[in-house]
Scaffold this motif. Structure first.
Motif, PDB file in Angstrom:
ATOM      1  N   TYR A  94       0.865  -1.172   0.000  1.00 32.71           N
ATOM      2  CA  TYR A  94       0.000   0.000   0.000  1.00 32.71           C
ATOM      3  C   TYR A  94       0.905   1.226   0.000  1.00 32.71           C
ATOM      4  O   TYR A  94       1.884   1.268   0.731  1.00 32.71           O
ATOM      5  N   MET A  95       0.556   2.214  -0.814  1.00 28.64           N
ATOM      6  CA  MET A  95       1.362   3.435  -0.875  1.00 28.64           C
ATOM      7  C   MET A  95       0.574   4.589  -0.257  1.00 28.64           C
ATOM      8  O   MET A  95      -0.570   4.837  -0.629  1.00 28.64           O
ATOM      9  N   PHE A  96       1.225   5.261   0.699  1.00 29.06           N
ATOM     10  CA  PHE A  96       0.640   6.421   1.360  1.00 29.06           C
ATOM     11  C   PHE A  96       1.538   7.619   1.064  1.00 29.06           C
ATOM     12  O   PHE A  96       2.683   7.658   1.512  1.00 29.06           O
ATOM     13  N   ALA A 100      -2.706   6.952  11.309  1.00 28.83           N
ATOM     14  CA  ALA A 100      -3.440   5.723  11.025  1.00 28.83           C
ATOM     15  C   ALA A 100      -3.498   5.540   9.518  1.00 28.83           C
ATOM     16  O   ALA A 100      -4.057   6.374   8.800  1.00 28.83           O
ATOM     17  N   LEU A 101      -2.888   4.474   9.046  1.00 28.14           N
ATOM     18  CA  LEU A 101      -2.838   4.159   7.621  1.00 28.14           C
ATOM     19  C   LEU A 101      -3.862   3.051   7.362  1.00 28.14           C
ATOM     20  O   LEU A 101      -3.641   1.892   7.711  1.00 28.14           O
ATOM     21  N   VAL A 102      -4.989   3.432   6.787  1.00 29.53           N
ATOM     22  CA  VAL A 102      -6.096   2.506   6.578  1.00 29.53           C
ATOM     23  C   VAL A 102      -5.838   1.736   5.280  1.00 29.53           C
ATOM     24  O   VAL A 102      -5.814   2.326   4.201  1.00 29.53           O
ATOM     25  N   CYS A 103      -5.623   0.439   5.414  1.00 25.05           N
ATOM     26  CA  CYS A 103      -5.372  -0.446   4.277  1.00 25.05           C
ATOM     27  C   CYS A 103      -6.705  -1.090   3.918  1.00 25.05           C
ATOM     28  O   CYS A 103      -7.110  -2.089   4.533  1.00 25.05           O
ATOM     29  N   ILE A 104      -7.402  -0.522   2.946  1.00 25.20           N
ATOM     30  CA  ILE A 104      -8.793  -0.882   2.660  1.00 25.20           C
ATOM     31  C   ILE A 104      -8.939  -2.365   2.302  1.00 25.20           C
ATOM     32  O   ILE A 104      -9.717  -3.073   2.916  1.00 25.20           O
ATOM     33  N   GLN A 105      -8.210  -2.839   1.301  1.00 24.83           N
ATOM     34  CA  GLN A 105      -8.394  -4.220   0.865  1.00 24.83           C
ATOM     35  C   GLN A 105      -8.029  -5.214   1.976  1.00 24.83           C
ATOM     36  O   GLN A 105      -8.692  -6.240   2.113  1.00 24.83           O
ATOM     37  N   VAL A 129       3.468   0.182   2.908  1.00 23.84           N
ATOM     38  CA  VAL A 129       3.055  -0.758   3.945  1.00 23.84           C
ATOM     39  C   VAL A 129       2.667  -2.065   3.270  1.00 23.84           C
ATOM     40  O   VAL A 129       1.911  -2.069   2.305  1.00 23.84           O
ATOM     41  N   THR A 130       3.186  -3.159   3.808  1.00 19.97           N
ATOM     42  CA  THR A 130       2.730  -4.475   3.369  1.00 19.97           C
ATOM     43  C   THR A 130       2.010  -5.130   4.537  1.00 19.97           C
ATOM     44  O   THR A 130       2.283  -4.841   5.702  1.00 19.97           O
ATOM     45  N   ALA A 131       1.097  -6.031   4.186  1.00 19.59           N
ATOM     46  CA  ALA A 131       0.307  -6.750   5.181  1.00 19.59           C
ATOM     47  C   ALA A 131       0.423  -8.243   4.892  1.00 19.59           C
ATOM     48  O   ALA A 131      -0.522  -8.876   4.426  1.00 19.59           O
ATOM     49  N   PRO A 132       1.613  -8.828   5.160  1.00 15.93           N
ATOM     50  CA  PRO A 132       1.780 -10.248   4.854  1.00 15.93           C
ATOM     51  C   PRO A 132       0.864 -11.113   5.728  1.00 15.93           C
ATOM     52  O   PRO A 132       0.713 -10.839   6.917  1.00 15.93           O
ATOM     53  N   PRO A 133       0.240 -12.126   5.142  1.00 16.41           N
ATOM     54  CA  PRO A 133      -0.676 -12.975   5.910  1.00 16.41           C
ATOM     55  C   PRO A 133      -0.007 -13.561   7.162  1.00 16.41           C
ATOM     56  O   PRO A 133       1.116 -14.056   7.106  1.00 16.41           O
ATOM     57  N   ILE A 136       9.689  -1.019   9.726  1.00 16.87           N
ATOM     58  CA  ILE A 136       9.105  -0.940  11.059  1.00 16.87           C
ATOM     59  C   ILE A 136       7.992  -1.982  11.080  1.00 16.87           C
ATOM     60  O   ILE A 136       7.121  -1.986  10.200  1.00 16.87           O
ATOM     61  N   ILE A 137       8.040  -2.866  12.038  1.00 15.05           N
ATOM     62  CA  ILE A 137       7.035  -3.921  12.131  1.00 15.05           C
ATOM     63  C   ILE A 137       6.003  -3.522  13.181  1.00 15.05           C
ATOM     64  O   ILE A 137       6.351  -3.195  14.316  1.00 15.05           O
ATOM     65  N   ILE A 138       4.744  -3.552  12.775  1.00 16.06           N
ATOM     66  CA  ILE A 138       3.656  -3.130  13.642  1.00 16.06           C
ATOM     67  C   ILE A 138       2.657  -4.270  13.770  1.00 16.06           C
ATOM     68  O   ILE A 138       2.160  -4.797  12.764  1.00 16.06           O
TER      69      ILE A 138
END
Length: 175
Positions: free
Chosen positions: A63-65, A88-93, A127-131, A153-155
């Motif tokens: 995701y690109m912000f 807050a970075l809202v990752c819609i998908q 931002v990536t959202a790895p499963p 940075i891992i969140i």
């Protein structure tokens, strides 16, 4: 009244905040004497800046912000007014929210500017959202798509909205 996309996607984050046990109030934040569309004061001491991205870019699943000069100036002003400032970075998908402290965003910005050798007008946070894993927030090396600049940075995916209300230790502090 017409419903804009930011109403929908910011509302998703604001609803999660409002459902938290420690939540008491939310107000639009005024910056430079004007109300903003993306910044809010939570309770009396927390500031949050909201951005959203609909879906990750296909090639790198990130995701690109994008933060324009106006956004960066607003964030700097917010952090001076409120020591607990968050983005807050809202990752819609992904249907999840990656929450950075202002300090973490500033670290990414500094990392990028050092690599470029001068201040940049805009900042793109990826931002990536790895499963099954935490979010990864980072910036790319100058001129190199897909090449991370330093460690991400891992969140924790479950950190939002709890991190807003946590004591100012570690990730929660903005300065």
């Amino acid at each position: 009244m017409k419903i804009d996309d930011d109403h929908l996607y910011h509302g998703a984050a604001l609803m999660q905040i409002a459902e938290h046990d420690q939540f008491t109030a939310i107000n639009v934040l005024e910056l430079s004497g004007k109300p903003t569309r993306a910044a809010f004061r939570i309770n009396s001491d927390i500031a949050i800046y909201l951005k959203y991205a609909s879906k990750p870019r296909k090639a790198y699943r990130e995701y690109m912000f994008n933060f324009k000069p106006k956004h960066l100036a607003e964030l700097e002003e917010m952090s001076r007014m409120h020591p607990k400032t968050f983005i807050a970075l809202v990752c819609i998908q992904a249907r999840e929210i990656c929450c950075l402290t202002y300090r973490e965003l500033a670290q990414l910005r500094t990392r990028r500017e050092k690599a470029v050798g001068m201040p940049e007008q805009n900042l793109s946070v990826l931002v990536t959202a790895p499963p099954g894993k935490g979010f990864r927030a980072y910036v790319n090396a100058p001129g190199k798509k897909g090449k991370l600049l330093g460690k991400p940075i891992i969140i924790n995916r479950k950190a939002f909205p709890e991190s807003l209300f946590a004591p100012s230790r570690g990730r929660g502090a903005s300065r």
